[in-house]
Motif scaffolding. Structure first.
Motif, mmCIF file in Angstrom:
data_model
loop_
_atom_site.group_PDB
_atom_site.id
_atom_site.type_symbol
_atom_site.label_atom_id
_atom_site.label_comp_id
_atom_site.label_asym_id
_atom_site.label_seq_id
_atom_site.Cartn_x
_atom_site.Cartn_y
_atom_site.Cartn_z
ATOM 1 N N GLU A 103 -7.670 -4.812 -2.251
ATOM 2 C CA GLU A 103 -6.538 -4.155 -1.596
ATOM 3 C C GLU A 103 -6.639 -4.284 -0.076
ATOM 4 N N ALA A 159 -1.703 -1.464 -1.315
ATOM 5 C CA ALA A 159 -2.298 -0.759 -2.449
ATOM 6 C C ALA A 159 -1.808 -1.378 -3.748
ATOM 7 N N PHE A 184 -2.935 -0.042 -6.792
ATOM 8 C CA PHE A 184 -2.888 1.060 -7.747
ATOM 9 C C PHE A 184 -2.588 2.370 -7.030
ATOM 10 N N ASP A 185 -1.795 3.214 -7.682
ATOM 11 C CA ASP A 185 -1.577 4.592 -7.233
ATOM 12 C C ASP A 185 -2.603 5.449 -7.959
ATOM 13 N N ARG A 186 -3.506 6.053 -7.206
ATOM 14 C CA ARG A 186 -4.604 6.813 -7.800
ATOM 15 C C ARG A 186 -4.351 8.325 -7.798
ATOM 16 N N LEU A 228 -0.221 1.048 -11.628
ATOM 17 C CA LEU A 228 0.145 -0.055 -10.745
ATOM 18 C C LEU A 228 1.280 0.352 -9.810
ATOM 19 N N THR A 229 1.132 0.045 -8.542
ATOM 20 C CA THR A 229 2.237 0.236 -7.600
ATOM 21 C C THR A 229 3.250 -0.891 -7.835
ATOM 22 N N ALA A 230 4.394 -0.797 -7.185
ATOM 23 C CA ALA A 230 5.393 -1.865 -7.297
ATOM 24 C C ALA A 230 4.808 -3.188 -6.817
ATOM 25 N N GLU A 231 4.010 -3.124 -5.740
ATOM 26 C CA GLU A 231 3.378 -4.332 -5.225
ATOM 27 C C GLU A 231 2.326 -4.873 -6.208
ATOM 28 N N GLY A 232 1.569 -3.945 -6.787
ATOM 29 C CA GLY A 232 0.569 -4.361 -7.767
ATOM 30 C C GLY A 232 1.206 -5.014 -8.977
ATOM 31 N N GLN A 233 2.323 -4.456 -9.438
ATOM 32 C CA GLN A 233 3.037 -5.027 -10.585
ATOM 33 C C GLN A 233 3.527 -6.424 -10.260
#
Length: 302
Positions: free
Chosen positions: A44, A50, A52-54, A61-66
């Motif tokens: 990250e 980011a 992941f949203d922890r 998964l965040t939108a960016e992570g997805q």
């Protein structure tokens, strides 16, 4: 600097995303959770966002992570394919050729191609399975087969490479003595007529078609586990169904089966499905698999 990204970080990212938590991901990777969390944090930081949203009980998964997950999977698939090809270049002929064939595909063509392959590679043993629906694709996903012949478009997976090799014709038929055969002597049969009679259908031995129905038009069904059983039940007059033309050509010619006279099941009660030779992209053809592929195409005239 994105060039400090590592394949290990991407594998950890994909594994955690698929597992649903850092703990489950660590277990799948046989690593301690702290090492997995540290690797994700470093990734990250290097990406500057980011993944992941922890905030909750489990990381999400965040939108960016997805958005980046698909890219990570694609990179790992391509790397696995490169490694497999390099491995294949350094290896000799296979000890065994494992092949899973869709029940709709003409097995005599497969036999002729295997005989050709054996003439070129006489030391190679053969493991052959014939299964319906999702079976051929699942055999590749689970690495139980090196090659598969798949019929139709219903089962796809990004890990599986497909090459079109032929078309398989399926015919909607019924026994000559069945009430539907007698009914259509007076004209075409409609969907209500088909729904009034038992339809013989194949059941999927895999979970790939769970909650999905393929070509089922009657609320009354008899599920069987093999194409031969389906053929036998239709011949016996139990019900109607679709069968590959290569399997029923003689029955039709000699009057044991008749085509169902309805436009609801294809022109002249016949539909075509594409057949594919399939393999995992991370398991390239060895000499025996390549010999079989070439022989199969010669048998099919492609």
């Amino acid at each position: 600097m994105l060039d400090v990204l590592t394949l290990d970080q991407l594998r950890i990212f994909v594994t955690v995303a698929e597992s649903g938590s850092f703990r489950a991901g660590a277990a799948r990777l046989s690593r301690v959770q702290s090492a997995v969390s540290h690797a994700i944090a470093n990734l990250e930081a290097e990406l500057g966002l980011a993944l992941f949203d922890r905030a909750g009980h489990r990381p999400v998964l965040t939108a960016e992570g997805q958005a980046l997950l698909a890219n990570a999977r694609d990179i790992l698939l391509r790397v696995d394919a490169l490694k497999a090809r390099a491995r294949g270049l350094g290896e000799g002929i296979e000890l065994e050729l494992s092949l899973t064939v869709d029940t709709l595909f003409p097995i005599d063509v497969v036999g002729a191609a295997l005989a050709e392959m054996r003439a070129a590679c006489p030391a190679v043993s053969i493991h052959l399975a014939v299964v319906p629906l999702g079976g051929p694709i699942m055999s590749l996903i689970e690495k139980r087969s090196m090659l598969a012949i798949v019929v139709g478009e219903d089962f796809r997976d990004p890990r599986i490479a497909l090459e079109a090799i032929a078309s398989v014709e399926q015919v909607a038929v019924v026994s000559a003595g069945h009430p539907l055969a007698l009914r259509q002597a007076g004209g075409a049969v409609g969907l209500p007529d088909l729904a009034d009679h038992l339809q013989i259908v194949l059941s999927d031995p895999t979970p790939l078609s769970r909650d999905r129905m393929f070509g089922v038009l009657s609320p009354q069904t008899c599920s069987v586990t093999s194409q031969d059983a389906k053929h036998a039940m239709i011949l016996a007059g139990l019900g109607w169904g679709r069968l590959p033309f290569w399997q029923v050509a003689r029955d039709l010619a000699e009057g044991r089966l008749v085509r169902l006279a309805t436009g609801a099941l294809g022109r002249n009660s016949q539909v075509a499905a594409e057949a594919y030779l399939a393999h995992r992209i991370d398991e390239p053809f060895g000499p025996a698999a390549a010999a079989f592929s070439q022989a199969l195409k010669r048998q099919l005239g492609t």
